[in-house]
Design a protein around this motif. Structure first.
Motif, short mmCIF file in Angstrom:
data_model
loop_
_atom_site.label_atom_id
_atom_site.label_comp_id
_atom_site.label_asym_id
_atom_site.label_seq_id
_atom_site.Cartn_x
_atom_site.Cartn_y
_atom_site.Cartn_z
N PRO A 138 0.80 -1.24 0.00
CA PRO A 138 0.00 0.00 0.00
C PRO A 138 0.83 1.28 0.00
N LYS A 139 1.82 1.36 0.87
CA LYS A 139 2.62 2.59 0.97
C LYS A 139 3.38 2.86 -0.33
N GLU A 140 4.05 1.81 -0.83
CA GLU A 140 4.85 1.96 -2.05
C GLU A 140 3.97 2.30 -3.25
N THR A 141 2.79 1.68 -3.32
CA THR A 141 1.88 1.95 -4.44
C THR A 141 1.37 3.38 -4.40
N LEU A 142 0.99 3.85 -3.22
CA LEU A 142 0.49 5.22 -3.09
C LEU A 142 1.59 6.23 -3.46
N GLU A 143 2.82 5.98 -3.00
CA GLU A 143 3.91 6.89 -3.33
C GLU A 143 4.18 6.90 -4.83
N PHE A 144 4.10 5.74 -5.45
CA PHE A 144 4.35 5.62 -6.88
C PHE A 144 3.31 6.39 -7.69
N ILE A 145 2.02 6.18 -7.39
CA ILE A 145 0.98 6.82 -8.20
C ILE A 145 0.90 8.32 -7.95
N PHE A 146 1.32 8.76 -6.75
CA PHE A 146 1.32 10.19 -6.46
C PHE A 146 2.49 10.88 -7.13
N LYS A 147 3.68 10.28 -7.03
CA LYS A 147 4.91 10.87 -7.57
C LYS A 147 4.86 10.98 -9.09
N ASN A 148 4.20 10.02 -9.74
CA ASN A 148 4.25 9.94 -11.20
C ASN A 148 3.00 10.49 -11.90
N GLY A 149 2.16 11.19 -11.16
CA GLY A 149 0.99 11.83 -11.77
C GLY A 149 -0.15 10.89 -12.11
#
Length: 511
Positions: A78-89
């Motif tokens: 969950p944490k890694e996925t949220l960071e990924f989708i937020f960082k990459n637009g």
């Protein structure tokens, strides 16, 4: 991953729409082959595929599948996925997908956001960011700042649903385990979330609701009521809605249903009235504090009583079942029970349905009163108050009807009757009536008179309730003491015990 990278390289250079769709489906197919591949979705190498899959360049089916695939790493990382989708637009791409005409795409995007909201142990940097709040408010303003119809209205409802979940912190099943978190910590989180998003959201949706009332837009009214019911879950939600005047809007709507100028229109759209009445009941079910705020300035029970008194008229008859059920829910808490008892006319009308001959009515009233009998309060504090409702109808008439109904060949009537008897058995005055019904104790002790699992379980539950709570009722004379020991033996043998004689009979029938 090497095979996927080759396809992504082709995807970067593809210009033909059909080729792009085929390549996306090839990647989706590879990822779907193995559950461990879902982690690949949150690698930088997958950005070309994700951006393409979430764009309007591809078939909506590709976009829907891409969004649903993204939900899978959200569960395991969950944490890694949220960071990924937020960082990459990607989060912004998902917001844009709420606005597309494809129902599948926009529904999948809504589900994704609701899951993101539910991941409260990982989502602070998104949910509490001004960027996300501003993006959400822009969406809300875009679709609520004008008269919306058709597809735009459906999009508006999805946007409102997300806002409702932000304010009510609606848990998405399986997303996380809140049991490990203290109630105090969870309350701090939900209060913070509510303060962040309550405005302009609440003022906006109340305005949308009032406009919908003015324009006879029943569908919008029903969707707003559904969303606001979720917000009422917490005390700060119901207090804010009270201060903003929403309960007056509900009260005015219900009052119109008994006004001859509006009756035909509103009664002809009974789903809206059903929703409004259920709203009052469901908010009341949250507790005494909720009832105090909800009924502070408005007596909705007057409207309930009117419709019950006129329920034989064609247009309002369809409301009867909802109202009867709602009264039971309101009576779950002492404040609601006090309101019901103060309205002697309503109490008498409600109690009279307990002797009804109509099958649907009898099932509804038995289930409704059973809810009231199984109060959310400590039984000894409300038992006398519930007895006031019960005593509004002659007990001989009630028990005569009940004696027939628990033996009814119609399963719904039988099960509702047994459920009602079990709820009555919780109270000393109810248990006294139950055990004196002619032939009922013999019916309870007979293992062979019911064949369905549900009926057998209800009988067992009744015996347990009588045995565990009312030993004193069976101590008056030797005959009743013997019955008490019979119940003890019955309980020890379990729900589905089959007497030895019955086994022999069954075996002989197959010889």
């Amino acid at each position: 991953m090497e095979k996927i990278q080759d396809i992504i390289h082709e995807l970067k250079n593809a210009n033909n729409e059909d080729d792009i769709i085929d390549l996306c489906f090839s990647i989706i197919s590879i990822i779907s082959e193995n559950v461990n591949n879902y982690r690949l979705l949150i690698k930088d190498e997958m950005l070309t595929f994700l951006k393409t899959g979430l764009s309007d360049q591809v078939n909506p089916e590709v976009t829907t599948t891409t969004i649903r695939l993204l939900q899978l790493p959200l569960k395991v990382e969950p944490k890694e996925t949220l960071e990924f989708i937020f960082k990459n637009g990607i989060l912004e791409d998902l917001l844009n997908n709420l606005k597309v005409s494809s129902i599948g795409v926009s529904q999948a995007a809504k589900e994704m956001f609701n899951k993101i909201i539910s991941l409260h142990q990982h989502n602070d940097f998104i949910i509490f960011s001004d960027w996300f709040k501003n993006k959400y408010n822009d969406l809300l303003n875009e679709y609520s700042g004008k008269e919306v119809n058709g597809q735009d209205k459906i999009i508006l409802f999805r946007i409102i649903d997300i806002g409702s979940n932000l304010l009510s912190f609606k848990q998405i099943e399986g997303s996380f385990n809140i049991q490990s978190e203290s109630p105090e910590a969870l309350k701090l989180y939900t209060d913070k979330l509510f303060e962040k998003y309550k405005e302009p959201f609440i003022s906006r949706i109340i305005k949308i609701f009032d406009d919908a009332v003015e324009n006879d837009d029943f569908m919008t009214q029903m969707n707003i009521i559904k969303s606001i019911e979720e917000i009422c879950k917490f005390s700060n939600g119901i207090e804010t809605l009270y201060s903003k005047g929403f309960f007056k809007s509900i009260s005015d709507l219900l009052e119109k249903s008994i006004d001859s100028k509006y009756q035909d229109k509103l009664l002809g759209s009974s789903p809206l009235l059903n929703k409004s009445i259920s709203f009052v009941a469901n908010v009341s079910s949250k507790g005494n504090d909720h009832i105090t705020v909800l009924f502070k300035d408005f007596n909705y029970l007057n409207i309930f009583r009117y419709h019950l008194d006129h329920c034989e008229e064609f247009l309002s008859k369809k409301l009867k079942m909802v109202i009867i059920g709602s009264i039971g829910i309101i009576g779950m808490h002492v404040k609601g029970l006090d309101l019901i008892n103060r309205d002697r006319e309503l109490m008498r009308t409600y109690a009279e349905f307990l002797a009804s001959g109509d099958q649907e009515t009898i099932v509804t009233i038995y289930n409704s009163f059973a809810i009231m009998l199984k109060s959310k309060e400590k039984i000894y504090t409300v038992s006398d108050k519930i007895y006031q409702v019960y005593s509004s109808i002659p007990s001989d008439l009630l028990l005569s009807k009940l004696s027939k109904n628990y033996q009814s060949p119609i399963e719904d009537v039988k099960n509702a009757s047994l459920g009602f008897i079990q709820a009555l058995s919780i109270h000393s005055w109810g248990a006294d009536s139950v055990i004196k019904m002619a032939g009922f104790f013999e019916y309870l002790m007979n293992r062979m008179n019911e064949t369905t699992k549900t009926a057998k379980e209800w009988k067992f539950f009744i015996v347990q309730t009588l045995y565990n709570n009312h030993k004193d009722l069976f101590s008056s004379d030797p005959e009743w003491r013997d019955r008490y020991f019979q119940m003890e033996s019955y309980i020890k043998k379990g729900v589905h015990f089959i007497p030895y004689e019955a086994n022999i009979k069954v075996e002989n029938e197959h010889l």
